[in-house]
Design an enzyme around this catalytic site. Sequence first.
Site, PDB file in Angstrom:
ATOM      1  N   THR A 143      -8.558   5.098   7.583  1.00 23.72           N
ATOM      2  CA  THR A 143      -9.008   4.397   7.212  1.00 23.72           C
ATOM      3  C   THR A 143      -9.294   4.254   5.461  1.00 23.72           C
ATOM      4  O   THR A 143      -8.387   5.152   5.040  1.00 23.72           O
ATOM      5  CB  THR A 143     -10.454   4.535   7.592  1.00 23.72           C
ATOM      6  N   ASP A 144      -9.892   2.998   5.259  1.00 26.34           N
ATOM      7  CA  ASP A 144      -9.488   2.987   3.562  1.00 26.34           C
ATOM      8  C   ASP A 144     -10.830   3.787   3.182  1.00 26.34           C
ATOM      9  O   ASP A 144     -11.748   4.839   4.794  1.00 26.34           O
ATOM     10  CB  ASP A 144      -9.948   1.930   3.837  1.00 26.34           C
ATOM     11  N   TYR A 145     -11.813   4.578   1.968  1.00 29.45           N
ATOM     12  CA  TYR A 145     -12.214   5.773   1.556  1.00 29.45           C
ATOM     13  C   TYR A 145     -13.600   5.164   2.056  1.00 29.45           C
ATOM     14  O   TYR A 145     -14.456   4.099   2.201  1.00 29.45           O
ATOM     15  CB  TYR A 145     -12.300   4.965   0.257  1.00 29.45           C
TER      16      TYR A 145
END
Length: 747
Positions: free
Chosen positions: A292-294
């Site tokens: 995932t992104d952050y």
Amino acid sequence: MKIFKNKLSITMIFASALLIQACTTPSNKSGYDPVIEAKVDSVLSLMTLDEKIGQLTLYTSDMDQTGAFLRPEYKEDIRAGEVGAIFNAYGAEYTRELQEMAVNETRLGIPLLFGYDVVHGHRTIFPMPLAEASSWDLDMMEETARVAAREATAEGLHWTFAPMVDVSREPRWGRIVEGSGEDPYLGALIGAAKVRGFQGDDLRDLHTMAATAKHFAAYGAAKAGRDYHTTDMSDRELREVYLPPFKAAIDAGVVSIMTSFNDLNGVPATANEYLFRDILREEWEFKGFVVTDYTAIMELLYHGVAEDPAHASELAIKAGIDMSMQDGFYHQNLAQLVEEDRISERLINEATKNVLRIKFQLGLFDDPFRYSDVDRQKAEVMKDEHLEIAKKMAKRSVILLKNDDQTLPLSKNIQTVAVIGPMADNQRDMIGSWSAAGDWSKSVSLLEGLKNKLPDVNFVYAKGAETTGDDRSGFREALRIARNADAIILAIGENYWMSGEAASKVDISLPGVQEELALEIEKLGKPTIAVLMNGRPLTINTLDEKMDAILEAWYLGTTTGDALADILFGDYNPSGKLPVTFPAHLGQVPIHYDMKNTGRPMDPNQKYTSKYIDAPNEPLYVFGYGLSYTTFDYGALSLSSTTMTQSDSIDVSIEVRNTGKYAGEEVVQLYIQDKVGSVTRPVKELKGFEKIHLESGETKVVVFTITNDDLKFYRKNMTYGSEAGEFVVYVGGNSRDVQSMEFELLE
Ligand code: NOJ
């Protein structure tokens, strides 16, 4: 070497792996390496549910911060075997220290994977991606990724969160600087080149690292250019414009994909089964892992598609997301979801295998410390050879936007040059955003580069103005030195933080009073050259009108000043071309060269046609545009045939001659238009280019071969293929100034 302390030994694991290997018939069809698969299965069979979930968890260390919040307990998590990967930690010693915790203090001793945003260099900083894209030089872009990987891996890193392959036609969006611009074809070639550069031929090679194509998908189409904003588009636009660079990265072997923050047609990417299961895994047969992104799983709560953290985690794992970055949602919720039978452990196994596989591919199970080598770190980091490559790339990334009366190059015999502007005596901004472990104090400012190059020229400096605010008190001194100079170099633009993540703008003109300063200086009537440093297309009509010459330098990295000094004084002839359109007015956005014709094409004399009443349709600078100190003449276009079938091809030839007095390079561009389709088609689409070097007076013939693949698109029924009929082929030095010929694709 013994890496599993007090518990299971690596020998035991591999003995069982070999047994499994001997008992299974490797499936060649799967595309996976059967030896590695056997080892992965073997390790998986020894793992508890919590240990598996640990492999799906990525936390940042506190060494660097690339997002809003930290998890201070990350070291305890490592020791507990509850985290499989760490980012924002680098350095041979620090990565070794953390790796020792994972290897020596956990039950299974599974090594950590170290990730980082090595976007445009690690210590030696190369031009920002949009700048590199301006070079249209795929070999050099591959080379800079290769060097970045050499430096990063010498500092213990295994995995980069690059390349960003998001196409964007949105200059308000700050992250446009991190990508390759507006075009899917150019973006796809660059994405693939970057993957080859980072990953090389073999991930086990100590100098290569795992790459990540990000952000899947359509992040660059954020509504109104506001970062993280919604995207909503047809499947056709998604597939024709935003997906091709991802597909190209996968075809080049990229091993990880990062989700995007946006929702796409109502479904956040991080919970989007269509993107990750249907397209990525089913259609494209992606074999790597998805991160995932952050905190993107947590953000499913804010998107309003998940009721609570468990629900958010359920949506993500079901959508095919293997690893959660930073929010700890998998860490905290997946076990409970399995216990409650809301998800099957099979999903966790599948994701864990995707992560373990890459660790095996990198050789981490053989030697978890192989990348953390102090001697190699000392030898690799910022070595002269890397700085030379950085300078070469920087020179190739600059675009000459204007050069009236051959103002440039300046003569080396010039006496006094006024160097003015907030970007002139500036080191920090030169390395741009996402500058990894780059040290801005090692970057060469424009002023320093000029002085180093020509110690006998009198370079006089005044800042003149800041990039922000309305303080004009510096104008006086700037005008004073300008008055006494033989030429003026005006270094203006945006600070590095004005583009990049979370740096969207509603106004894309030059910030502060810089334009005013430029106009005051121009009134002196001296040769005035604007050197722009910025992270997005800017609306600079007035500069275009008033300056004698304009160089678009973006952010060129560590060797900025040296590269620009070579260009300004003629030791390098600029050869960059715009990978993105410069609008004449913000109100034209989105504006890109491959628009549709509409049913009422623009006619300035007809009211009811597609146009503005207060501005032209044309941008300030078109896609593919860029000048040179020399001039190129294009001879007549010729086609090897005016008809082709799906199984043959047509050669398009054109003679290009350097008619000026400097040697130079030209990017010869080929565009195609499908005149009539079952759906509307763009007025032209880039389908080929070649960057050629020509000595003064030299002529070369450039030949492009058009095949059926160049004519394919998503047809009315969404099948991908060509349609018989007439096509126009255009060739030229930019997307507007082209010659054309027609051909027909026969049934
Ligand atoms: C958020 C950014 O969107 C992404 O591109 C980056 O890789 C991560 N943070 C990690 O720093």
